[in-house]
Enzyme design. Structure first.
Site, PDB file in Angstrom:
ATOM      1  N   HIS A 294       1.209  -0.921  -0.193  1.00 29.13           N
ATOM      2  CA  HIS A 294       0.235   0.070   0.355  1.00 29.13           C
ATOM      3  C   HIS A 294       0.682   1.141   0.306  1.00 29.13           C
ATOM      4  O   HIS A 294       2.171   1.284   0.367  1.00 29.13           O
ATOM      5  CB  HIS A 294      -0.981  -0.082   1.101  1.00 29.13           C
ATOM      6  CG  HIS A 294      -0.508  -0.097   2.826  1.00 29.13           C
ATOM      7  ND1 HIS A 294      -0.503  -1.021   3.678  1.00 29.13           N
ATOM      8  CD2 HIS A 294       0.229   0.513   3.313  1.00 29.13           C
ATOM      9  CE1 HIS A 294       0.840  -0.925   4.614  1.00 29.13           C
ATOM     10  NE2 HIS A 294       0.935   0.544   3.841  1.00 29.13           N
TER      11      HIS A 294
HETATM   12  P1  TYD Z   1      -2.259  -4.219   7.577  1.00 29.50           P
HETATM   13  O1  TYD Z   1      -2.811  -3.080   6.774  1.00 29.50           O
HETATM   14  O2  TYD Z   1      -2.339  -5.553   6.852  1.00 29.50           O
HETATM   15  O3  TYD Z   1      -1.244  -4.463   7.392  1.00 29.50           O
HETATM   16  P2  TYD Z   1       0.094  -3.925   6.647  1.00 29.50           P
HETATM   17  O4  TYD Z   1      -0.302  -3.609   5.550  1.00 29.50           O
HETATM   18  O5  TYD Z   1       1.612  -3.443   7.437  1.00 29.50           O
HETATM   19  O6  TYD Z   1       0.880  -5.640   6.513  1.00 29.50           O
HETATM   20  O7  TYD Z   1      -3.247  -3.933   8.823  1.00 29.50           O
HETATM   21  C1  TYD Z   1      -3.464  -5.548  10.044  1.00 29.50           C
HETATM   22  C2  TYD Z   1      -4.972  -4.906  10.383  1.00 29.50           C
HETATM   23  O8  TYD Z   1      -3.874  -3.947  11.976  1.00 29.50           O
HETATM   24  C3  TYD Z   1      -5.751  -4.426   9.596  1.00 29.50           C
HETATM   25  O9  TYD Z   1      -6.691  -4.786  10.506  1.00 29.50           O
HETATM   26  C4  TYD Z   1      -5.473  -2.858  10.012  1.00 29.50           C
HETATM   27  C5  TYD Z   1      -5.288  -2.812  11.423  1.00 29.50           C
HETATM   28  N1  TYD Z   1      -4.223  -2.554  11.946  1.00 29.50           N
HETATM   29  C6  TYD Z   1      -4.552  -1.212  12.474  1.00 29.50           C
HETATM   30  O10 TYD Z   1      -6.013  -1.196  13.158  1.00 29.50           O
HETATM   31  N2  TYD Z   1      -4.126   0.011  13.140  1.00 29.50           N
HETATM   32  C7  TYD Z   1      -2.952  -0.022  12.506  1.00 29.50           C
HETATM   33  O11 TYD Z   1      -1.657   1.187  13.625  1.00 29.50           O
HETATM   34  C8  TYD Z   1      -2.050  -0.569  11.986  1.00 29.50           C
HETATM   35  C9  TYD Z   1      -0.741  -0.203  11.101  1.00 29.50           C
HETATM   36  C10 TYD Z   1      -3.155  -1.374  11.278  1.00 29.50           C
END
Ligand code: TYD
Length: 135
Positions: A48
């Site tokens: 992303h």
């Molecule tokens: P995700 O965006 O998939 O992680 P990455 O892209 O870093 O691999 O996030 C995983 C889950 O955690 C998703 O349900 C959103 C949640 N999340 C939060 O609630 N707060 C946060 O600060 C972050 C980074 C993720």
């Protein structure tokens, strides 16, 4: 393209300590912290870009590969040093993979969590960049 922040390490016979203060050791006010660990070696995370937020990634333990893509060029970076932060402060598509066992990746972030700040589709990111990143 990558911007690294070298942190000041206080090392003595008892071990090592790195302090990080908002707007002193990182160029923004830290509004959120999250960390990622226990990632199986074949898994990829990220995938992303963000519209506005800035962040610093620090590999506290182990090692991880970070892909950075500004819409024009791609670069792979190996993070494996807890005294060095990777600053991502402009529109960048990022992916994280090849987590070594035991890796802990810390993120210091300039904004609270907001799903509206995410671009999770690479095509959309690429078009957004080519349109001059309208917000
Ligand atoms: P995700 O965006 O998939 O992680 P990455 O892209 O870093 O691999 O996030 C995983 C889950 O955690 C998703 O349900 C959103 C949640 N999340 C939060 O609630 N707060 C946060 O600060 C972050 C980074 C993720």
């Amino acid at each position: 393209m990558p911007i690294f922040i070298p942190f000041h390490e206080h090392a003595d016979s008892r071990g090592n300590l790195v302090p990080i203060e908002s707007k002193r050791d990182v160029p923004f006010s830290i509004e959120r912290v999250y960390y990622i660990w226990g990632v199986p070696q074949e898994e990829r995370r990220g995938g992303h870009a963000h519209k506005t937020l800035e962040q610093v990634l620090i590999c506290l333990s182990g090692s991880v590969t970070i892909l950075l893509d500004d819409g024009f060029t791609r670069e792979e970076i190996q993070l494996n040093n807890p005294c060095k932060g990777l600053l991502i402060n402009r529109p960048t598509w990022r992916e994280m993979y090849s987590f070594a066992p035991g890796t802990v990746l810390l993120a210091l972030v300039s904004e609270p969590y907001n799903e509206n700040d995410y671009i999770r589709d690479y095509k959309e990111f690429s078009q957004w960049i080519k349109q001059g990143c309208d917000r």
